[in-house]
Design a protein around this motif. Structure first.
Motif, mmCIF file in Angstrom:
data_model
loop_
_atom_site.group_PDB
_atom_site.id
_atom_site.type_symbol
_atom_site.label_atom_id
_atom_site.label_comp_id
_atom_site.label_asym_id
_atom_site.label_seq_id
_atom_site.Cartn_x
_atom_site.Cartn_y
_atom_site.Cartn_z
ATOM 1 N N LEU A 24 65.807 132.276 -19.463
ATOM 2 C CA LEU A 24 64.674 131.741 -20.222
ATOM 3 C C LEU A 24 65.068 131.399 -21.650
ATOM 4 O O LEU A 24 64.560 130.450 -22.234
ATOM 5 C CB LEU A 24 63.528 132.741 -20.227
ATOM 6 N N THR A 25 65.973 132.144 -22.212
ATOM 7 C CA THR A 25 66.495 131.897 -23.550
ATOM 8 C C THR A 25 67.998 132.063 -23.519
ATOM 9 O O THR A 25 68.553 132.642 -22.578
ATOM 10 C CB THR A 25 65.882 132.871 -24.580
ATOM 11 N N ALA A 26 68.634 131.553 -24.554
ATOM 12 C CA ALA A 26 70.101 131.652 -24.611
ATOM 13 C C ALA A 26 70.561 133.097 -24.627
ATOM 14 O O ALA A 26 71.670 133.413 -24.171
ATOM 15 C CB ALA A 26 70.619 130.926 -25.843
ATOM 16 N N ALA A 27 69.703 134.002 -25.123
ATOM 17 C CA ALA A 27 70.076 135.413 -25.189
ATOM 18 C C ALA A 27 70.205 136.027 -23.801
ATOM 19 O O ALA A 27 70.921 137.022 -23.617
ATOM 20 C CB ALA A 27 69.047 136.199 -26.011
ATOM 21 N N ASP A 28 69.512 135.457 -22.813
ATOM 22 C CA ASP A 28 69.574 136.021 -21.454
ATOM 23 C C ASP A 28 70.971 135.896 -20.861
ATOM 24 O O ASP A 28 71.431 136.783 -20.135
ATOM 25 C CB ASP A 28 68.563 135.307 -20.542
ATOM 26 N N ASP A 29 71.658 134.759 -21.111
ATOM 27 C CA ASP A 29 73.017 134.550 -20.603
ATOM 28 C C ASP A 29 73.647 133.444 -21.450
ATOM 29 O O ASP A 29 73.531 132.259 -21.122
ATOM 30 C CB ASP A 29 72.991 134.151 -19.130
ATOM 31 N N PRO A 30 74.294 133.822 -22.568
ATOM 32 C CA PRO A 30 74.842 132.814 -23.490
ATOM 33 C C PRO A 30 75.797 131.824 -22.831
ATOM 34 O O PRO A 30 75.739 130.617 -23.089
ATOM 35 C CB PRO A 30 75.551 133.665 -24.549
ATOM 36 N N ILE A 31 76.672 132.298 -21.961
ATOM 37 C CA ILE A 31 77.659 131.416 -21.333
ATOM 38 C C ILE A 31 76.974 130.431 -20.391
ATOM 39 O O ILE A 31 77.241 129.224 -20.420
ATOM 40 C CB ILE A 31 78.710 132.244 -20.573
ATOM 41 N N ALA A 32 76.047 130.948 -19.567
ATOM 42 C CA ALA A 32 75.329 130.071 -18.640
ATOM 43 C C ALA A 32 74.465 129.071 -19.402
ATOM 44 O O ALA A 32 74.343 127.907 -18.998
ATOM 45 C CB ALA A 32 74.469 130.898 -17.696
ATOM 46 N N SER A 33 73.875 129.499 -20.510
ATOM 47 C CA SER A 33 73.030 128.595 -21.303
ATOM 48 C C SER A 33 73.839 127.443 -21.879
ATOM 49 O O SER A 33 73.406 126.286 -21.862
ATOM 50 C CB SER A 33 72.355 129.371 -22.440
ATOM 51 N N ALA A 34 75.024 127.760 -22.410
ATOM 52 C CA ALA A 34 75.877 126.727 -22.977
ATOM 53 C C ALA A 34 76.328 125.739 -21.902
ATOM 54 O O ALA A 34 76.306 124.507 -22.100
ATOM 55 C CB ALA A 34 77.085 127.354 -23.663
ATOM 56 N N ARG A 35 76.730 126.281 -20.756
ATOM 57 C CA ARG A 35 77.176 125.422 -19.659
ATOM 58 C C ARG A 35 76.016 124.566 -19.133
ATOM 59 O O ARG A 35 76.182 123.373 -18.848
ATOM 60 C CB ARG A 35 77.742 126.296 -18.532
ATOM 61 N N ALA A 36 74.814 125.153 -19.047
ATOM 62 C CA ALA A 36 73.645 124.418 -18.569
ATOM 63 C C ALA A 36 73.302 123.268 -19.508
ATOM 64 O O ALA A 36 72.882 122.191 -19.070
ATOM 65 C CB ALA A 36 72.456 125.364 -18.430
ATOM 66 N N LEU A 37 73.481 123.485 -20.819
ATOM 67 C CA LEU A 37 73.211 122.424 -21.789
ATOM 68 C C LEU A 37 74.167 121.252 -21.581
ATOM 69 O O LEU A 37 73.759 120.080 -21.606
ATOM 70 C CB LEU A 37 73.334 122.973 -23.204
ATOM 71 N N GLU A 38 75.440 121.557 -21.349
ATOM 72 C CA GLU A 38 76.425 120.499 -21.099
ATOM 73 C C GLU A 38 76.069 119.705 -19.839
ATOM 74 O O GLU A 38 76.105 118.468 -19.833
ATOM 75 C CB GLU A 38 77.818 121.108 -20.946
ATOM 76 N N VAL A 39 75.724 120.444 -18.779
ATOM 77 C CA VAL A 39 75.393 119.783 -17.512
ATOM 78 C C VAL A 39 74.124 118.947 -17.653
ATOM 79 O O VAL A 39 74.034 117.834 -17.129
ATOM 80 C CB VAL A 39 75.239 120.827 -16.387
ATOM 81 N N THR A 40 73.138 119.473 -18.380
ATOM 82 C CA THR A 40 71.884 118.733 -18.593
ATOM 83 C C THR A 40 72.138 117.430 -19.341
ATOM 84 O O THR A 40 71.561 116.379 -19.013
ATOM 85 C CB THR A 40 70.878 119.598 -19.368
ATOM 86 N N GLN A 41 73.003 117.485 -20.357
ATOM 87 C CA GLN A 41 73.335 116.267 -21.096
ATOM 88 C C GLN A 41 74.033 115.254 -20.197
ATOM 89 O O GLN A 41 73.734 114.050 -20.240
ATOM 90 C CB GLN A 41 74.213 116.607 -22.296
ATOM 91 N N SER A 42 74.959 115.730 -19.371
ATOM 92 C CA SER A 42 75.653 114.834 -18.435
ATOM 93 C C SER A 42 74.672 114.239 -17.434
ATOM 94 O O SER A 42 74.757 113.061 -17.078
ATOM 95 C CB SER A 42 76.755 115.597 -17.694
ATOM 96 N N GLN A 43 73.730 115.057 -16.997
ATOM 97 C CA GLN A 43 72.724 114.582 -16.047
ATOM 98 C C GLN A 43 71.840 113.506 -16.690
ATOM 99 O O GLN A 43 71.495 112.502 -16.047
ATOM 100 C CB GLN A 43 71.868 115.751 -15.568
ATOM 101 N N SER A 44 71.488 113.694 -17.951
ATOM 102 C CA SER A 44 70.672 112.697 -18.660
ATOM 103 C C SER A 44 71.424 111.376 -18.794
ATOM 104 O O SER A 44 70.844 110.290 -18.618
ATOM 105 C CB SER A 44 70.284 113.221 -20.048
ATOM 106 N N LEU A 45 72.727 111.461 -19.125
ATOM 107 C CA LEU A 45 73.537 110.241 -19.203
ATOM 108 C C LEU A 45 73.598 109.543 -17.852
ATOM 109 O O LEU A 45 73.490 108.313 -17.766
ATOM 110 C CB LEU A 45 74.950 110.582 -19.682
ATOM 111 N N ASN A 46 73.784 110.324 -16.798
ATOM 112 C CA ASN A 46 73.855 109.749 -15.459
ATOM 113 C C ASN A 46 72.547 109.061 -15.086
ATOM 114 O O ASN A 46 72.543 108.004 -14.449
ATOM 115 C CB ASN A 46 74.178 110.844 -14.441
#
Length: 405
Positions: free
Chosen positions: A37-59
């Protein structure tokens, strides 16, 4: 150890708040089906999810671009297809105009019909793109590509091809310049042209010919001139590009339909030339389809009824036929190029769909909630909170005064 009432209340309140917070968090996870729900819940997963979300938006944006590109190319393909149909109609009219039994009035009617086809073709060349611009004006999108003139039409656009980014490493042309479609047509047979010189009075008609030996082509301009002396007809071919001019063939006997060959060129001339009649043999040039059609219309309107005029018309019809064939071939080549780009967009769209599925799968692994585990955790937390509340109630109700009689 003596525990004060204040301590009991503070500890119990803190524990109850903590348990309620855990339940609220689990409830939010269940409501959103998200583990993070927040970056504090899983910092690594949150960072990776942000990258994937940006790639998905570009796609997703690339997918929108592909749809726009396909729409533009469909308009281009449709316009070129209609233009090719018009050129084929004109080719049919040229064959009809070559019928020697037609009268001057018949040829004028054909000229009027061809002129109408040219207006239609000009309209196609000036096709709008649906967004306030024109398909075939290159980078000058708001400039009308062609303006009609006495000799054909002038191209006002440029040679640019507008492009769209349709993939992470691929941009594709969504337009073609009007010049490349309607003006990139080679005269003659594509290598050289054989053309009657104005003023001929005989009935000689030249064919388009072919290249007999490409290694011998010089790119020079030649003049073939006939000499008629009684029953004897000869011809001389002069190379006009040398200084001084040189004779390539001299006083060769003329036989109607017999092949004439020199410097890699080969063609035939039929009919009976008059003394002094000339033909030019020179390298092919680029000519606008509108110039070809305008010359064709003028030739039909200027045609006469005598044998010399009919021969002149036959030569000009042959020249026009060659130009129309070259124009049609060029249009079909461009159309094939447009089709290949549309096919590539289909492949890219399939790849984009596959990527979107991969992105969704990755995001699901990073963010989505294990529903069964979350429900189990929620039930455990609820039981724990209820037990804590009951124990706190019991402890808070204890008092020494309960035991004083």
């Amino acid at each position: 150890m003596r525990i004060s009432t204040k301590t009991i209340y503070e500890n119990a309140t803190s524990q109850l708040n903590s348990l309620q917070s855990q339940m609220a968090r689990t409830q939010n996870q269940l409501a959103t089906n998200k583990r993070v729900l927040t970056a504090a819940d899983d910092p690594i997963a949150s960072a990776r999810a942000l990258e994937v979300t940006q790639s998905q938006s570009l796609n997703t944006q690339y997918g929108t671009n592909r749809a726009n590109a396909n729409s533009s190319l469909s308009l281009v393909e449709s316009a070129i297809s209609n233009g090719a149909d018009l050129v084929m109609d004109v080719q049919t009219l040229v064959v009809q105009a070559g019928n020697g039994t037609l009268s001057k009035s018949d040829r004028l009617q054909i000229a009027t019909e061809i002129e109408g086809r040219m207006q239609d073709l000009l309209g196609i060349a000036n096709t709008a793109d649906g967004s306030g611009g024109y398909l075939f004006s290159g980078y000058k999108g708001t400039t009308m590509p062609f303006v009609q003139t006495d000799s054909g039409a002038n191209y006002q656009g440029d040679q640019g091809q507008r492009k769209l980014q349709v993939g992470s490493s691929r941009s594709i042309a969504i337009s073609d310049s009007g010049s490349s479609i309607f003006e990139n047509n080679r005269t003659g047979n594509g290598s050289y042209q054989t053309k009657m010189v104005d003023g001929n009075t005989g009935s000689a008609v030249a064919g388009s010919g072919s290249v007999s030996d490409a290694t011998k082509l010089t790119g020079h301009n030649y003049t073939l001139e006939f000499k008629v002396d009684g029953d004897k007809t000869t011809y001389t071919v002069t190379d006009n590009s040398t200084s001084p001019k040189t004779a390539v063939l001299s006083d060769e006997p003329y036989v109607a339909g017999k092949q004439i060959a020199f410097d890699g060129t080969s063609f035939t001339i039929t009919g009976a030339p008059a003394n002094g009649d000339k033909f030019e043999v020179k390298p092919s040039e680029k000519e606008s389809i509108f110039t070809t059609m305008t010359n064709l219309v003028n030739a039909l309107r200027d045609s006469g009824e005598d044998s010399g005029s009919l021969a002149t018309l036959a030569n000009k019809l042959s020249t026009a036929s060659e130009g129309l064939k070259s124009s049609l071939d060029n249009m079909l080549t461009v159309r094939a190029s447009v089709g290949s780009r549309m096919k590539e967009l289909d492949y890219l769209e399939d790849q984009g769909s596959d990527l979107d599925i991969q992105y969704k799968g990755t995001l699901s692994k990073l963010q989505d909630l294990d529903i069964v585990k979350a429900i189990s955790d929620y039930a455990t937390q609820q039981t724990t909170l209820e037990a804590a509340q009951k124990s706190f109630k019991t402890m808070s109700g204890l008092s020494l005064f309960n035991y004083i009689g």
